[in-house]
Design an enzyme around this catalytic site. Structure first.
Site, PDB file in Angstrom:
ATOM      1  N   LYS A 126      -7.084  -4.812  -3.348  1.00  0.00           N
ATOM      2  CA  LYS A 126      -7.880  -5.383  -2.255  1.00  0.00           C
ATOM      3  C   LYS A 126      -8.825  -4.330  -1.704  1.00  0.00           C
ATOM      4  CE  LYS A 126      -4.175  -4.186   0.868  1.00  0.00           C
ATOM      5  NZ  LYS A 126      -4.918  -3.274   1.730  1.00  0.00           N
ATOM      6  N   CYS A 173      -2.293  -3.125   7.402  1.00  0.00           N
ATOM      7  CA  CYS A 173      -2.132  -3.935   6.193  1.00  0.00           C
ATOM      8  C   CYS A 173      -0.835  -4.723   6.172  1.00  0.00           C
ATOM      9  CB  CYS A 173      -2.310  -3.059   4.960  1.00  0.00           C
ATOM     10  SG  CYS A 173      -4.033  -2.521   4.827  1.00  0.00           S
ATOM     11  N   ASP A 213       0.794  -1.237   0.000  1.00  0.00           N
ATOM     12  CA  ASP A 213       0.000   0.000   0.000  1.00  0.00           C
ATOM     13  C   ASP A 213       0.831   1.295   0.000  1.00  0.00           C
ATOM     14  OD1 ASP A 213      -1.918  -1.933   0.190  1.00  0.00           O
ATOM     15  OD2 ASP A 213      -2.877  -1.167   1.987  1.00  0.00           O
TER      16      ASP A 213
HETATM   17  C1  VGL Z   1      -4.886   0.429   5.675  1.00  0.00           C
HETATM   18  C2  VGL Z   1      -6.523   1.142   7.104  1.00  0.00           C
HETATM   19  C3  VGL Z   1      -7.460   1.091   6.111  1.00  0.00           C
HETATM   20  C4  VGL Z   1      -3.451   0.065   5.471  1.00  0.00           C
HETATM   21  C5  VGL Z   1      -5.810   0.358   4.664  1.00  0.00           C
HETATM   22  O1  VGL Z   1      -2.957   0.132   4.324  1.00  0.00           O
HETATM   23  O2  VGL Z   1      -2.777  -0.274   6.465  1.00  0.00           O
HETATM   24  N1  VGL Z   1      -5.257   0.820   6.895  1.00  0.00           N
HETATM   25  N2  VGL Z   1      -7.100   0.692   4.886  1.00  0.00           N
END
Ligand code: VGL
Ligand code: ZN
Length: 208
Positions: free
Chosen positions: A110, A155, A12
């Site tokens: 995702k 994540c 991410d």
């Molecule tokens: C994430 C919260 C919501 C992350 C993604 O990438 O850690 N955290 N969506």
């Protein structure tokens, strides 16, 4: 160069998780140069991308009277409510500008189902649907994954735990991750949990 059985997993590395983004991770930008430096050492580089529809139920804005940080029950699972982030086809969902995306072999998205969140790159939070990442890695003969990115306590953590459950050896590149730390201590607890589950915790400069 690592052997062909080792893959790098970039979790991410997206605009909305940068310090100026919608779901800011403190110093999230600091890990991007490490990703760029690491990519050329691996034959296989996977990047995950949080990729939500605008009506995603992890967004506080999609629940009347709720605000980010609150926890609700979402179809039987506890769900932290987040600010709107990483909406499909918006700037915030793009990989960060400074990331050398030419080094990425494959992207796994995702969080696309509006009714369930997906912190892990392998499964949604209820382990109901797979993204196909584990099989994709196995088809390529991958046995070990080196994981870095954002956020350590969400994540990254769930990606590491699922990778271990799927039978991969896992190295967490600890200083190439940063956390949300909704509650102080979350990052330390997450690293401890990953170590206890069987991940090796390494620093960038120990990787060799
Ligand atoms: C994430 C919260 C919501 C992350 C993604 O990438 O850690 N955290 N969506
Ligand atoms: Zn998300």
């Amino acid at each position: 160069m690592y052997d062909n059985a080792t893959a790098l997993l970039l979790v991410d590395l997206q605009v909305d998780f940068m310090p100026t983004g919608m779901l800011p991770v403190a110093e999230g930008d600091a890990v991007v140069p490490l990703a760029n430096a690491l990519m050329p050492r691996y034959r296989t580089v996977v990047a995950t991308q949080d990729w939500h529809p605008a009506n995603h139920l992890s967004f506080a804005a999609n629940h009347p009277w709720r605000k980010p940080g609150q926890v609700i029950d979402l179809e039987g699972l506890p769900q932290v409510l987040w600010p709107i982030h990483c909406v499909q086809d918006t700037w915030g969902a793009e990989f960060v500008d400074g990331l050398d995306t030419s080094g990425i072999t494959e992207v796994f998205q995702k969080g696309t189902d509006p009714t369930i969140d997906s912190y892990s790159g392998f499964y949604d939070n209820g382990h109901r649907k797979s993204t196909g990442l584990a099989d994709w890695l196995r088809e390529r003969g991958i046995e070990e994954v080196h994981v870095m990115g954002l956020a350590t306590d969400y994540c990254v953590k769930f990606t590491v735990l699922d990778a271990l459950k799927e039978g991969f050896r896992v190295v967490l590149i600890e200083d190439a991750t940063r956390g949300v730390e909704l509650t102080p201590g979350d990052v330390v607890a997450a690293v401890r949990e990953m170590r206890t589950a069987g991940a090796r915790i390494a620093r960038y400069d120990e990787l060799g």
